[in-house]
Design an enzyme around this catalytic site. Sequence first.
Site, PDB file in Angstrom:
ATOM      1  N   THR A  30       0.828  -1.217   0.000  1.00  0.00           N
ATOM      2  CA  THR A  30       0.000   0.000   0.000  1.00  0.00           C
ATOM      3  C   THR A  30       0.859   1.262   0.000  1.00  0.00           C
ATOM      4  OG1 THR A  30      -1.529  -1.262   1.369  1.00  0.00           O
ATOM      5  CG2 THR A  30      -1.957   1.089   1.162  1.00  0.00           C
ATOM      6  N   GLU A  85      11.158   9.704   8.649  1.00  0.00           N
ATOM      7  CA  GLU A  85      10.016  10.559   8.987  1.00  0.00           C
ATOM      8  C   GLU A  85       8.721   9.774   9.055  1.00  0.00           C
ATOM      9  OE1 GLU A  85       9.945  14.387   9.437  1.00  0.00           O
ATOM     10  OE2 GLU A  85       8.452  13.222  10.493  1.00  0.00           O
ATOM     11  N   VAL A 127       7.000   7.426  12.469  1.00  0.00           N
ATOM     12  CA  VAL A 127       6.143   7.882  13.572  1.00  0.00           C
ATOM     13  C   VAL A 127       5.170   8.941  13.056  1.00  0.00           C
ATOM     14  CG1 VAL A 127       6.055   8.946  15.856  1.00  0.00           C
ATOM     15  CG2 VAL A 127       8.010   7.527  15.236  1.00  0.00           C
ATOM     16  N   GLU A 168      -6.341  -4.028  11.510  1.00  0.00           N
ATOM     17  CA  GLU A 168      -6.045  -5.210  10.709  1.00  0.00           C
ATOM     18  C   GLU A 168      -6.827  -6.406  11.232  1.00  0.00           C
ATOM     19  OE1 GLU A 168      -1.954  -5.705   9.598  1.00  0.00           O
ATOM     20  OE2 GLU A 168      -1.505  -3.672  10.281  1.00  0.00           O
ATOM     21  N   ASP A 181       2.551  -1.257  18.923  1.00  0.00           N
ATOM     22  CA  ASP A 181       2.920  -0.317  17.863  1.00  0.00           C
ATOM     23  C   ASP A 181       3.307   1.032  18.469  1.00  0.00           C
ATOM     24  OD1 ASP A 181       2.759   0.632  14.911  1.00  0.00           O
ATOM     25  OD2 ASP A 181       1.413   1.998  15.968  1.00  0.00           O
ATOM     26  N   LYS A 230       7.006   3.115  18.299  1.00  0.00           N
ATOM     27  CA  LYS A 230       7.160   4.524  17.921  1.00  0.00           C
ATOM     28  C   LYS A 230       7.752   5.339  19.070  1.00  0.00           C
ATOM     29  CE  LYS A 230       3.288   4.220  14.690  1.00  0.00           C
ATOM     30  NZ  LYS A 230       1.799   4.275  14.640  1.00  0.00           N
ATOM     31  N   GLY A 238      -2.003   5.721   6.822  1.00  0.00           N
ATOM     32  CA  GLY A 238      -2.634   5.884   5.521  1.00  0.00           C
ATOM     33  C   GLY A 238      -1.588   6.057   4.444  1.00  0.00           C
TER      34      GLY A 238
END
Lengths: 434, 434
Positions: free
Chosen positions: B13, B129, B132, B190, B201, B205, B302
């Site tokens: 994606t 970049e 996070v 998911e 997750d 980060k 996204g």
Amino acid sequence: MKTINVGIIGFGTIGAGVVKALQSKRSYLREKSGIDVNILWICDKDIKSKRPVKVNKKILTTSIAKVIYDPKVDIVVELVGGISPAKDIVMESLRNGKSVVTANKALLSNFGRDIFALAGEVGLSVGFEASVGGGIPIIRAMKEGFIADSFDLIYGIINGTSNFILSEMVEKNISFDEALADAQAKGYAERDPYLDISGGDSAHKLSVLALLGFGIAAKSTDIYTEGISGISREDIEYARDMGYAIKLLAIAKRSGSEIELRVHPTLIPKTHLLADVNGVYNAIFVKGDMVGENLFYGQGAGALPTSSAVISDIISIAKNVDVSCCGGNKPAGQRLNIAKSAPGIKKMDEVRTRYYIKFLTPDKPGVLAKVSGVLAKYDISISSVNQKEGRIGGLVPIVMMTHESFEKDMSRALREINDMKIVNKNIVRIRVEN
Amino acid sequence: MKTINVGIIGFGTIGAGVVKALQSKRSYLREKSGIDVNILWICDKDIKSKRPVKVNKKILTTSIAKVIYDPKVDIVVELVGGISPAKDIVMESLRNGKSVVTANKALLSNFGRDIFALAGEVGLSVGFEASVGGGIPIIRAMKEGFIADSFDLIYGIINGTSNFILSEMVEKNISFDEALADAQAKGYAERDPYLDISGGDSAHKLSVLALLGFGIAAKSTDIYTEGISGISREDIEYARDMGYAIKLLAIAKRSGSEIELRVHPTLIPKTHLLADVNGVYNAIFVKGDMVGENLFYGQGAGALPTSSAVISDIISIAKNVDVSCCGGNKPAGQRLNIAKSAPGIKKMDEVRTRYYIKFLTPDKPGVLAKVSGVLAKYDISISSVNQKEGRIGGLVPIVMMTHESFEKDMSRALREINDMKIVNKNIVRIRVEN
């Protein structure tokens, strides 16, 4: 270790803050960046007054020429503010092979296009992170972080003084004049607060953002600018009752093939993040076609945040100053998206927004019908009307919210209503954004 | 015009988003940056499936080696995720003279220190970049914008899935399970949502942010991590009644000579800006000694926002790739403040916070006295108690807010209360931050 020599011109609050931080954090910055920043000169017309930082007297000078023509100086830091002599300092430094760091929004607003054009020609950099939003890294974000984005909308609270005053009016239920006096007492407003409360400072900053976001070289005189001095306690209260807060917003918005550029008090929904930005804080929304909506929030002024931004520019430029090879001292040019075919600026008359309108009227029958009739004539459709309890100066307040209509229609309608002499002549019109 | 050749590894994606934007915005990027980004290779183990972008078949390959050993490739973009083969891709690319761009927080969390050490050794850059906060330019801000700052506090909402679920629970008054199903149906969670809802997750980060902010190379296993699956509708409601919202926060906080690193659901005052961050949005607070408090807000995930961040790294690195002189292809190394003497990580037991505690108890006299007695024994002082109307599974809910106390004391107290079998064993403990 690369040593970079800087000449600082302007030894006021910000200048002293930059010097203090460069001195006290010299080894910290060396470790983090690999750059040793050496202050070669500090220039000010007044080098006698006490400053909150100790410096070697040998580096103090009153001569601008000594700094900008010194071949050892790599970067000139312009912190004098205003147009003259700041413009000459910046242009002449660039012509003499020095990159420039500046916090000067008035200068960039009026001469940004010339300055960046010259920087591009000579292949040098101009850092201006400190010109908008104090320590908020908005310039870096727009120039580098969002390099792949094109923007639809940039708006925000970019004048801390006005925001402090409006916040105080809300929190303490005091008048504009009382809040202004309070801001002056706390040092958040200058003795002559005109530039801040008139929206002028916001317009300067908006023109910097418009240059970055849309390539538009708008002088602040090209920007519709209205300040906060006409906002009353009652307006704040009525807006709140309808679920809105009043903030001084600077707005750059794509509208068809043109860009709206405007600074004015604005009703925004209480649920909007900007509604919770209070005190001297700034917050800027940026909407890009890839990143979507981003918000940046922080202290928009003050010696420490602004110095942080100035130093970040010094280090970023220093990294690109090539002292090791090719025999030159030529950092990569600061390329800015100043397109030859930048979009035009929309005339304020053609802007469409919703409006909050407040009329004060003697409590006579028929006023509402007449006012509504005029609005209807200009195609302005009303979404809510509220005749308020209580009186202001013996008059009854009527508050209306309208649907979207053209600024020119609203102006004409209000002029016509005013001419009918059925309401007090101080009709309040505040634009509404969602 | 400088042409930079990139090899993209991982054509999912995000990979497809990056390719699409680099193709459709090629001339836009050229104009803005002076860099022509040429996609030399796209590598994936699956190069047959349809993608939402058209590419020249000749640049598709299943061979990682073809990309990372091609002398023409300047920058390798690693978008495969996970540790293997991502780690080898990154390390081997650096060893072969290529700078790297990655969005891989799991990799950086576990091997960031090794990767940046190698990058420093070979004088190449690693851009991350996108690791996070999706398109939020938080890495650039911390690395460059706040270069002069040292940090006291970094915290925020950095997992969009969890935030979406909590927001849905509030807005629609539904259970965790219902909100999770909703998030999955909308594509925000998911099929196996474990990494997101467990806090894992966020911990990845947070360790990237802790590396940038404090120089700490914390693996995610060094971070106290608690997810949101234990949060009920009732907790959200009770918190709201007391003026709080519940958010999954990642927190890195200086505490004496150590740093607290923790991820857990947290009660924050409704007036806090983070309380209004809803849906899949992320928001990160950073407090520096010069800039003060800054907030960054935007879409945390996204394809488009993440691609925007990846491209910003490609361009920034490309600007430093020297193709014109000195016969090399050596961008300036990405120096990171990974101090040799980074502060230690505070043990969770030694952390002090306020707590929200919920007990469910049969409505018998004396329970409150016994519970309060145990808390007092461990020096935990109660700031409010509320026995709620209504019953949950036939039991009466008692909600307490405490003053600050040590995590270890709270853990012991709750264990002791649990052993007394006077309350239901599922005691809810949620930490509180102001």
